[in-house]
Scaffold this motif. Structure first.
Motif: not given
Length: 255
Positions: A25-35, A48-57, A82-85
């Motif tokens: 999905l990221h390669q195909e143009g989904i630049s960011y995802i909010l989980n 875990e998802l946010a920390e593993k993938y740079p484009f997931v918040y 929530s102290k995590n950026d």
């Protein structure tokens, strides 16, 4: 470049192909995802998802379905995480009078408490509202949510209600429902709300748009939602994608 402002990739329906799908999905143009988390258990999975993938918040909060499980320990867990950026919102939180999985008074109590936590943390909120418009609006006004603003996820109210929500510093998020044949009310909302206050979302794995209705949803299907908004607004799909992406970055404080 597209921003999916509401997804649940921690859901078990993604267990078999989560990693390959997200990378594709990221390669195909989904630049960011909010989980968005929903249950106490999903708080850690979302992180875990946010920390593993740079484009997931991440958005951290407890859905009204699980309001009965809420306690001060979970509130403190959300506060600490929530102290995590990578945590950019509190949600999804709100009221659900359709299923009533938790007693309504408990739903209202923890909705208010989580809004107060968002104000303490200076984070926007992500609102879930199903068949509870009046109480939802009353709580949003009572708690002065305008201080932090946020997103009215999967908005199902009228165009008039949407315009009232804009006054509370809230954005209106549009998902797969806008593509449904009976989507007259959602179409009216999209017509009424300025593009600068609209966001796109999937709520995946739920709420797949036409022509994928009934299948597992994913962020790649946002193209159908963007196409429909472009048709309603009589502008280009690239303009919808670009402006809604900028809107999302503004809400979440991303550069």
């Amino acid at each position: 470049m597209i921003f999916d402002t509401h997804a649940h990739y921690d859901d078990e329906r993604f267990d078999e192909d989560r990693d390959s799908l997200l990378k594709q999905l990221h390669q195909e143009g989904i630049s960011y995802i909010l989980n968005a988390s929903a249950s106490p258990e999903s708080l850690e999975a979302t992180m875990e998802l946010a920390e593993k993938y740079p484009f997931v918040y991440a958005a951290l909060g407890i859905h009204p379905h699980d309001a009965e499980k809420m306690n001060e320990d979970i509130m403190n867990r959300i506060r600490t995480l929530s102290k995590n950026d990578k945590v950019v919102a509190i949600g999804e939180i709100g009221l659900d009078y359709y299923y009533d999985n938790s007693p309504r008074d408990i739903q209202r109590y923890w909705f208010e408490r989580q809004i107060e936590l968002a104000k303490e943390l200076r984070l926007p909120i992500i609102i879930h509202d199903r068949d509870a418009h009046e109480d939802t609006v009353n709580i949003l006004k009572k708690t002065d949510v305008k201080q932090v603003g946020g997103i009215f996820h999967c908005f199902s109210g009228s165009a008039q209600m949407a315009m009232e929500m804009l006054k509370l510093n809230l954005y209106i998020a549009v998902g797969g429902a806008v593509t449904f044949k009976n989507a007259r009310k959602t179409v009216e909302v999209v017509k009424a709300v300025p593009l600068e206050k609209l966001l796109v979302e999937t709520d995946c794995p739920y709420l797949s748009p036409e022509p994928h209705r009934g299948k597992r949803n994913n962020s790649g299907y946002l193209v159908h939602i963007i196409r429909k908004i472009a048709e309603i607004k009589e502008i280009s799909e690239s303009e919808v994608a670009g402006i809604t992406l900028m809107n999302a970055k503004k809400v979440f404080g991303l550069k």
